[in-house]
Design a protein around this motif. Structure first.
Motif, PDB file in Angstrom:
ATOM      1  N   ASN A 128     -14.261  -9.189  -6.550  1.00 22.76           N
ATOM      2  CA  ASN A 128     -14.234  -9.031  -5.105  1.00 22.76           C
ATOM      3  C   ASN A 128     -13.611 -10.249  -4.427  1.00 22.76           C
ATOM      4  OD1 ASN A 128     -15.140  -7.289  -2.802  1.00 22.76           O
ATOM      5  ND2 ASN A 128     -16.218  -9.152  -2.248  1.00 22.76           N
ATOM      6  N   ASP A 129     -13.972 -11.447  -4.897  1.00 24.88           N
ATOM      7  CA  ASP A 129     -13.371 -12.660  -4.342  1.00 24.88           C
ATOM      8  C   ASP A 129     -11.866 -12.690  -4.599  1.00 24.88           C
ATOM      9  OD1 ASP A 129     -15.753 -13.641  -3.334  1.00 24.88           O
ATOM     10  OD2 ASP A 129     -16.220 -14.815  -5.121  1.00 24.88           O
ATOM     11  N   MET A 130     -11.455 -12.260  -5.792  1.00 28.27           N
ATOM     12  CA  MET A 130     -10.022 -12.211  -6.093  1.00 28.27           C
ATOM     13  C   MET A 130      -9.301 -11.256  -5.152  1.00 28.27           C
ATOM     14  SD  MET A 130      -9.771 -12.082 -10.233  1.00 28.27           S
ATOM     15  CE  MET A 130     -10.975 -12.916 -11.259  1.00 28.27           C
ATOM     16  N   GLN A 176       7.146 -13.709  -6.001  1.00 23.65           N
ATOM     17  CA  GLN A 176       5.749 -14.089  -5.859  1.00 23.65           C
ATOM     18  C   GLN A 176       4.942 -12.978  -5.191  1.00 23.65           C
ATOM     19  OE1 GLN A 176       4.417 -16.679  -7.155  1.00 23.65           O
ATOM     20  NE2 GLN A 176       2.388 -16.741  -6.232  1.00 23.65           N
ATOM     21  N   GLU A 177       5.513 -12.369  -4.153  1.00 21.69           N
ATOM     22  CA  GLU A 177       4.814 -11.282  -3.471  1.00 21.69           C
ATOM     23  C   GLU A 177       4.604 -10.097  -4.413  1.00 21.69           C
ATOM     24  OE1 GLU A 177       5.112  -8.527   0.588  1.00 21.69           O
ATOM     25  OE2 GLU A 177       6.817  -9.774  -0.029  1.00 21.69           O
ATOM     26  N   SER A 178       5.610  -9.781  -5.222  1.00 24.77           N
ATOM     27  CA  SER A 178       5.476  -8.670  -6.165  1.00 24.77           C
ATOM     28  C   SER A 178       4.404  -8.964  -7.212  1.00 24.77           C
ATOM     29  CB  SER A 178       6.818  -8.402  -6.858  1.00 24.77           C
ATOM     30  OG  SER A 178       7.773  -7.924  -5.934  1.00 24.77           O
ATOM     31  N   LEU A 179       4.318 -10.215  -7.655  1.00 25.50           N
ATOM     32  CA  LEU A 179       3.284 -10.603  -8.615  1.00 25.50           C
ATOM     33  C   LEU A 179       1.891 -10.470  -8.001  1.00 25.50           C
ATOM     34  CD1 LEU A 179       4.962 -13.737 -10.229  1.00 25.50           C
ATOM     35  CD2 LEU A 179       4.353 -11.616 -11.415  1.00 25.50           C
ATOM     36  N   ILE A 180       1.759 -10.837  -6.740  1.00 24.48           N
ATOM     37  CA  ILE A 180       0.471 -10.715  -6.062  1.00 24.48           C
ATOM     38  C   ILE A 180       0.108  -9.241  -5.887  1.00 24.48           C
ATOM     39  CG2 ILE A 180      -0.760 -11.162  -3.903  1.00 24.48           C
ATOM     40  CD1 ILE A 180       0.826 -13.771  -3.699  1.00 24.48           C
ATOM     41  N   CYS A 181       1.112  -8.404  -5.580  1.00 30.50           N
ATOM     42  CA  CYS A 181       0.866  -6.961  -5.496  1.00 30.50           C
ATOM     43  C   CYS A 181       0.354  -6.426  -6.827  1.00 30.50           C
ATOM     44  CB  CYS A 181       2.144  -6.224  -5.105  1.00 30.50           C
ATOM     45  SG  CYS A 181       2.651  -6.442  -3.388  1.00 30.50           S
ATOM     46  N   LEU A 182       0.995  -6.827  -7.904  1.00 31.13           N
ATOM     47  CA  LEU A 182       0.571  -6.386  -9.228  1.00 31.13           C
ATOM     48  C   LEU A 182      -0.850  -6.854  -9.523  1.00 31.13           C
ATOM     49  CD1 LEU A 182       1.092  -5.116 -11.992  1.00 31.13           C
ATOM     50  CD2 LEU A 182       2.147  -7.285 -12.702  1.00 31.13           C
ATOM     51  N   ALA A 183      -1.137  -8.116  -9.217  1.00 29.45           N
ATOM     52  CA  ALA A 183      -2.472  -8.657  -9.463  1.00 29.45           C
ATOM     53  C   ALA A 183      -3.518  -7.901  -8.647  1.00 29.45           C
ATOM     54  CB  ALA A 183      -2.505 -10.145  -9.125  1.00 29.45           C
ATOM     55  N   TYR A 184      -3.190  -7.577  -7.406  1.00 27.26           N
ATOM     56  CA  TYR A 184      -4.126  -6.849  -6.553  1.00 27.26           C
ATOM     57  C   TYR A 184      -4.431  -5.477  -7.149  1.00 27.26           C
ATOM     58  CZ  TYR A 184      -6.353  -5.144  -2.274  1.00 27.26           C
ATOM     59  OH  TYR A 184      -7.253  -4.657  -1.374  1.00 27.26           O
ATOM     60  N   ILE A 185      -3.413  -4.808  -7.653  1.00 31.85           N
ATOM     61  CA  ILE A 185      -3.613  -3.492  -8.264  1.00 31.85           C
ATOM     62  C   ILE A 185      -4.501  -3.607  -9.500  1.00 31.85           C
ATOM     63  CG2 ILE A 185      -2.453  -1.635  -9.529  1.00 31.85           C
ATOM     64  CD1 ILE A 185      -0.052  -2.033  -7.646  1.00 31.85           C
ATOM     65  N   VAL A 186      -4.188  -4.558 -10.377  1.00 32.05           N
ATOM     66  CA  VAL A 186      -4.950  -4.708 -11.616  1.00 32.05           C
ATOM     67  C   VAL A 186      -6.409  -5.037 -11.318  1.00 32.05           C
ATOM     68  CG1 VAL A 186      -5.206  -6.082 -13.717  1.00 32.05           C
ATOM     69  CG2 VAL A 186      -2.922  -5.385 -12.965  1.00 32.05           C
ATOM     70  N   SER A 188      -8.111  -4.547  -8.580  1.00 30.64           N
ATOM     71  CA  SER A 188      -8.758  -3.422  -7.886  1.00 30.64           C
ATOM     72  C   SER A 188      -9.171  -2.336  -8.870  1.00 30.64           C
ATOM     73  CB  SER A 188      -7.807  -2.837  -6.835  1.00 30.64           C
ATOM     74  OG  SER A 188      -7.513  -3.779  -5.836  1.00 30.64           O
ATOM     75  N   TRP A 189      -8.285  -2.013  -9.795  1.00 24.92           N
ATOM     76  CA  TRP A 189      -8.603  -0.959 -10.751  1.00 24.92           C
ATOM     77  C   TRP A 189      -9.673  -1.414 -11.720  1.00 24.92           C
ATOM     78  CZ3 TRP A 189      -4.498   3.077 -12.372  1.00 24.92           C
ATOM     79  CH2 TRP A 189      -3.891   3.601 -11.238  1.00 24.92           C
ATOM     80  N   TRP A 190      -9.631  -2.655 -12.158  1.00 24.25           N
ATOM     81  CA  TRP A 190     -10.688  -3.181 -13.017  1.00 24.25           C
ATOM     82  C   TRP A 190     -12.027  -3.130 -12.289  1.00 24.25           C
ATOM     83  CZ3 TRP A 190      -8.541  -8.294 -15.590  1.00 24.25           C
ATOM     84  CH2 TRP A 190      -7.587  -7.945 -16.559  1.00 24.25           C
TER      85      TRP A 190
END
Length: 202
Positions: A128-130, A176-186, A188-190
């Motif tokens: 959640n913090d992430m 960098q923005e695309s990497l953050i988008c990817l991280a947010y997706i991962v 969130s799904w986890w």
């Protein structure tokens, strides 16, 4: 995009997440960034200061990301400052310690992650913090100092670029923005999948 690796329940009250190494490295690196941002104090310092009467009143942090991670605990401004003075350092430390444990696990788990039942809520809190951190980073790309709920289709569109030949030509900021988008997706799904598994077990 390649299939997401989502948590699933195993026998013995544990949860298993098959790990993609590149996802694990990305989440680990961003977690380290968040630990540095939290800048946790030495354990117990705020408690000792409160006992001695030597604590200082704390105003809300100026950083909008920290404002999301360390919100006021009261609608009354005076009470909020008082409560923050007693609790903020401990909260910073707790959040930082959870993230550091996750970083240690991700860096030493090559293929799959096993989460014990009694650790699940620590992982969910850290996720959640992430998400708050990553969500604020994405909001700032839109010029906002407030948390803006990202559009999932836009997240996927920007993350997909990383898996194409176009990624080599991306400007640094867009990458960098695309990497953050990817991280947010991962993340969130986890988080969502782990939470569902926890709920199903109850």
């Amino acid at each position: 995009m390649s299939a997401w690796n989502l948590p699933e329940q195993t026998e013995g009250g544990k949860y298993r997440i098959p790990l993609r190494s590149d996802f694990a490295v990305l989440i680990s690196q961003l977690s380290v960034e968040l630990v540095h941002l939290l800048d946790a104090p030495v354990e117990g310092m705020d408690f000792l200061a409160a006992l001695s009467g030597g604590y200082e009143l704390k105003e809300p942090p100026a950083d909008p990301v920290l404002q999301q991670l360390l919100p006021d605990m009261s609608d009354d401004p005076i009470d909020a400052i008082e409560l923050r003075s007693f609790t903020e350092d401990t909260l910073r430390l707790l959040k930082s310690q959870r993230l550091q444990r996750i970083v240690g696990v991700l860096e030493n788990t090559p293929e799959e992650l096993i989460i014990n039942e009694d650790e699940a809520w620590d992982w969910l809190s850290a996720f959640n913090d992430m998400r708050l951190y990553l969500g604020m980073r994405l909001s700032q790309y839109q010029g906002s100092v407030e948390l803006v709920e990202p559009q999932w289709s836009k997240l996927e569109e920007k993350a997909e670029v990383l898996f194409s030949e176009e990624s080599v030509d991306l400007p640094q900021e867009q990458l960098q923005e695309s990497l953050i988008c990817l991280a947010y997706i991962v993340v969130s799904w986890w988080q969502d999948s782990l939470l569902q598994e926890v709920i199903n077990k109850q």
